[in-house]
Design a protein around this motif. Structure first.
Motif, PDB file in Angstrom:
ATOM      1  N   GLU A 170       6.745  85.474   0.099  1.00  0.00           N
ATOM      2  CA  GLU A 170       7.189  84.815   1.395  1.00  0.00           C
ATOM      3  C   GLU A 170       6.208  83.247   1.289  1.00  0.00           C
ATOM      4  O   GLU A 170       6.824  82.393   1.751  1.00  0.00           O
ATOM      5  N   ARG A 171       4.914  83.382   0.814  1.00  0.00           N
ATOM      6  CA  ARG A 171       4.088  82.366   0.829  1.00  0.00           C
ATOM      7  C   ARG A 171       4.101  81.437  -0.411  1.00  0.00           C
ATOM      8  O   ARG A 171       3.316  80.539  -0.513  1.00  0.00           O
ATOM      9  N   MET A 172       5.046  81.967  -1.356  1.00  0.00           N
ATOM     10  CA  MET A 172       5.030  81.513  -2.873  1.00  0.00           C
ATOM     11  C   MET A 172       5.774  80.266  -2.632  1.00  0.00           C
ATOM     12  O   MET A 172       7.236  80.422  -2.290  1.00  0.00           O
ATOM     13  N   PRO A 173       5.798  79.044  -3.212  1.00  0.00           N
ATOM     14  CA  PRO A 173       6.730  78.062  -3.365  1.00  0.00           C
ATOM     15  C   PRO A 173       7.578  78.329  -4.487  1.00  0.00           C
ATOM     16  O   PRO A 173       7.456  77.488  -5.664  1.00  0.00           O
ATOM     17  N   GLU A 227      10.086  75.412 -21.504  1.00  0.00           N
ATOM     18  CA  GLU A 227      11.277  74.992 -22.174  1.00  0.00           C
ATOM     19  C   GLU A 227      12.144  74.365 -21.199  1.00  0.00           C
ATOM     20  O   GLU A 227      12.967  73.538 -21.045  1.00  0.00           O
ATOM     21  N   LEU A 228      12.167  75.220 -19.940  1.00  0.00           N
ATOM     22  CA  LEU A 228      13.031  74.996 -18.958  1.00  0.00           C
ATOM     23  C   LEU A 228      12.493  74.198 -17.914  1.00  0.00           C
ATOM     24  O   LEU A 228      12.845  73.733 -16.636  1.00  0.00           O
ATOM     25  N   ASP A 229      11.195  73.439 -18.006  1.00  0.00           N
ATOM     26  CA  ASP A 229      10.349  72.827 -17.054  1.00  0.00           C
ATOM     27  C   ASP A 229      10.460  73.401 -15.653  1.00  0.00           C
ATOM     28  O   ASP A 229      10.497  72.792 -14.773  1.00  0.00           O
ATOM     29  N   LYS A 230      10.053  74.790 -15.738  1.00  0.00           N
ATOM     30  CA  LYS A 230       9.714  75.431 -14.565  1.00  0.00           C
ATOM     31  C   LYS A 230       8.620  76.038 -14.534  1.00  0.00           C
ATOM     32  O   LYS A 230       7.912  76.395 -15.619  1.00  0.00           O
ATOM     33  N   ASP A 231       8.026  76.687 -13.572  1.00  0.00           N
ATOM     34  CA  ASP A 231       6.855  77.367 -13.408  1.00  0.00           C
ATOM     35  C   ASP A 231       7.127  78.948 -13.689  1.00  0.00           C
ATOM     36  O   ASP A 231       8.311  79.327 -13.506  1.00  0.00           O
ATOM     37  N   GLU A 232       6.192  79.397 -14.151  1.00  0.00           N
ATOM     38  CA  GLU A 232       6.392  81.053 -14.808  1.00  0.00           C
ATOM     39  C   GLU A 232       6.672  81.658 -13.528  1.00  0.00           C
ATOM     40  O   GLU A 232       7.616  82.568 -13.706  1.00  0.00           O
ATOM     41  N   PHE A 233       5.999  81.538 -12.296  1.00  0.00           N
ATOM     42  CA  PHE A 233       6.634  82.314 -11.050  1.00  0.00           C
ATOM     43  C   PHE A 233       8.201  82.084 -10.818  1.00  0.00           C
ATOM     44  O   PHE A 233       8.657  82.947 -10.043  1.00  0.00           O
TER      45      PHE A 233
END
Length: 89
Positions: free
Chosen positions: A27-30, A59-65
């Motif tokens: 819930e608190r994770m962006p 590779e996808l320019d995303k965060d692991e989370f």
């Protein structure tokens, strides 16, 4: 009383009572929940190549989370196969 104090007071009284002490995961994770079809296709390709999640995220320019919910969804839908010993990192 400041606006932040009022918000904190409301959260501490109303929200806890209505949730009855239940914790909502993430819930608190962006987390970025939005994926294009192209990103999903690339994710599946990289997963099949047994790339680590960190590399897929890069590779996808995303965060692991941001990638974890996609892993769970694709596993659930059986669009990707689980990795031995859950070796995803």
């Amino acid at each position: 009383m400041s606006e932040l104090q009022v918000i904190g007071q409301i959260e501490n009284t109303h929200l806890i009572k209505t949730r009855n002490g239940i914790r909502i995961a993430m819930e608190r994770m962006p987390v970025d929940w939005i994926w294009s079809n192209k990103e999903v296709k690339e994710f599946k390709k990289l997963w099949k190549e047994d790339k680590p999640l960190r590399e897929i995220a890069f590779e996808l320019d995303k965060d692991e989370f941001d990638c974890l919910p996609m892993v769970f969804e694709l596993l659930y839908l059986e669009e990707i196969k689980p990795r031995e010993n859950w070796n995803i990192w």
